[in-house]
Scaffold this active site. Structure first.
Site: not given
Ligand code: BES
Ligand code: ZN
Ligand code: MN
Length: 486
Positions: A251, A263, A274, A333, A335, A337
């Site tokens: 990713k 966010k 990321d 967010d 994204e 996947r």
């Molecule tokens: N890149 C983030 C995940 C992340 C969060 C990595 C904190 C490292 C530290 C990912 O794209 C994301 O935003 N995931 C969301 C998913 C949710 C919207 C289902 C998350 O984990 O809050």
């Molecule tokens: Zn992300």
């Molecule tokens: Mn995200």
């Protein structure tokens, strides 16, 4: 840092480093009287994590650094502690040269070479944008000479771990760079530059090519960004011609604002990393090509920037992925996947691998579950899971297996499309993995590594300072060595 091996302590100006395995301190012999007392006065007992410094007035004031390893330490762990601690102590100390004497320690060649690896890794810094560093804050240590190691240690370092360190360093650089510097196209350019001459074949798809292939999930994420998305494919053909390559897929969200599902401001700057999964894949390719691994490996990075914009995708949009499945984008967010599913479909269509390992900073829920100690592993094959767990333990990039299952899978059914991109809050890392699994073809062995808690560290360790860790490179290099080269 210049690392070399020698049979006797060299002459000349240097700090002398000797290990102490509890009360066993063979390196101190002949250095003079009173050293035990000087160590005791510092409450130093040779314990793991301890270190003491003495200045030898009978030897021109030479600095003696004694590093504690504990009485019964395993060589591999002790090696990392030793290499890392000596560099952490001496890097900006004013010393230019360090000599480490392993005599009497019973390290095998691999452990001795791992000392060099840890020292090299711990010396990495990203000072590019620090223009006002005072001289005293700048690194001084430029060379390490290791004495008393088995004869094969030098070759082990040169043929295996030196290139591994180079790979980890590339990953850290990509991860540490801010998102105005590293975006999809410049990520590719930096990789080309840093892997030049290693014999890796590069292929790059831009948005036009991806649109023609129907990669609507990946492109939907990129839609709000002025940066062109890229699919970077790196091929290393070190194995038998015609042998099916293993695929590593990362990713590479070069910045994740969340998109329209934006966010919160606090801490958002951390989303420059990321792309840690893609960074690990790039670093691993550099490491395995650098040591001419006898294996065929393809590394793929799905590179996009996730931005809010008048043209960005909206919550509720339905996109069509490359394999035809339709996806309801509940939360922009989620994204990663969406990027991975099209990268995986492309890999299956074009590389036809038997094994895929994807790496991604995918979910905050993974950090909640495992903290910053282990990456989460999801796998559809027990054999692959076992191999990756073993590679994790051996390399230090540790993994913990997480579950998959039908009941979790049902949570991402969509009322309007084939699948939705988020499930309920509970089990968020698992439903993210289930989403990816829906794109894995029958018969393909697949593991998904959620490294959200591991790509970046707020505290130093034996092998890194605060910041980018390079997690995943040592793991993949070990997996290739143990599984693909045999
Ligand atoms: N890149 C983030 C995940 C992340 C969060 C990595 C904190 C490292 C530290 C990912 O794209 C994301 O935003 N995931 C969301 C998913 C949710 C919207 C289902 C998350 O984990 O809050
Ligand atoms: Zn992300
Ligand atoms: Mn995200």
């Amino acid at each position: 840092m210049q690392i070399s091996f020698a049979s006797v302590r060299p002459a000349g100006d240097h700090a002398l480093v000797v290990p102490a395995a509890g009360t066993q301190r063979p390196g101190l012999a002949g250095l003079g009287d009173g050293l035990d007392g000087a160590l005791r006065r510092q409450r130093f007992e040779g314990e793991a994590g301890g270190a003491a410094e003495i200045f030898l007035t009978n030897d021109g004031g030479r600095r003696l650094l004694v590093v504690g390893l504990g009485a019964n330490a395993k060589p591999a762990e002790a090696a990392e502690k030793l290499g890392g601690t000596l560099v952490a102590r001496l890097l900006t100390s004013g010393e230019t040269n360090a000599v480490l004497d392993l005599t009497g320690l019973n390290f095998d060649a691999d452990a001795a070479a791992k000392v060099a690896l840890a020292a090299q890794l711990r010396s990495w810094r990203h000072d590019r944008y620090r223009t006002t560093l005072k001289d005293k804050q700048k690194p001084t240590l430029t060379s390490l000479t290791i004495v008393g190691a088995p004869a094969e240690a030098e070759a082990r370092w040169a043929n295996r771990y030196a290139s591994l360190a180079g790979g980890v360093e590339l990953t850290r650089e990509l991860v540490a760079e801010p998102a105005n510097i590293i975006y999809p196209e410049s990520f590719v350019a930096r990789c080309r530059d840093q892997m030049d001459g290693l014999g890796i074949e590069f292929e790059v798809l831009g948005e036009k090519e991806m649109a023609d292939l129907g990669m609507g999930a990946l492109l939907g994420v990129s839609q709000g960004s002025v940066r062109d998305a890229q699919l970077l494919v790196m091929r290393w053909n070190g194995g038998e011609p015609g042998d099916t390559p293993v695929c590593f897929i990362g990713k590479g969200v070069t910045f994740d604002t969340g998109g329209i599902s934006i966010k919160p401001a606090a801490g958002m700057e951390s989303m420059k990393w990321d792309m840690g999964g893609a960074g690990a894949v790039a670093g691993a390719m550099k490491a395995i090509a650098g040591r001419k691994a006898k294996a065929n490996v393809v590394g793929i990075c799905g590179l996009v920037e996730n931005m809010p914009d008048g043209n960005a995708q909206r919550p509720g949009d339905v996109v069509t992925s490359m394999n035809g499945q339709t996806i309801e984008v509940i939360n922009t967010d989620a994204e990663g996947r969406l990027v991975l599913c099209d990268a995986i479909t492309w890999a299956q269509a074009n590389i036809k691998p038997n094994t895929i390992v994807d790496l991604a900073t995918l979910t905050g829920a993974m950090v909640v579950a495992l903290g910053h100690e282990m990456g989460g592993m999801f796998a559809n094959d027990d054999g692959l899971a076992g191999q990756l767990s073993a590679a994790g333990a051996a390399s230090g990039d540790k993994l913990w297996r997480m579950p998959l299952g039908e009941a979790y899978d049902r949570l991402i059914d969509s009322p309007i499309a084939d699948i939705k991109n988020v499930g309920p809050r509970e089990g968020g890392s698992i439903t993210a993995a289930q989403f990816i699994q829906r794109f894995v073809d029958e018969g393909v062995k697949w593991a998904h590594l959620d490294i959200a808690g591991m790509a970046w560290s707020d505290k130093p360790s034996n092998t890194y300072d605060k910041g980018a860790t390079g997690f995943g490179v040592r793991l993949l290099d070990q997996y290739v060595a143990d599984v693909c080269e045999k």
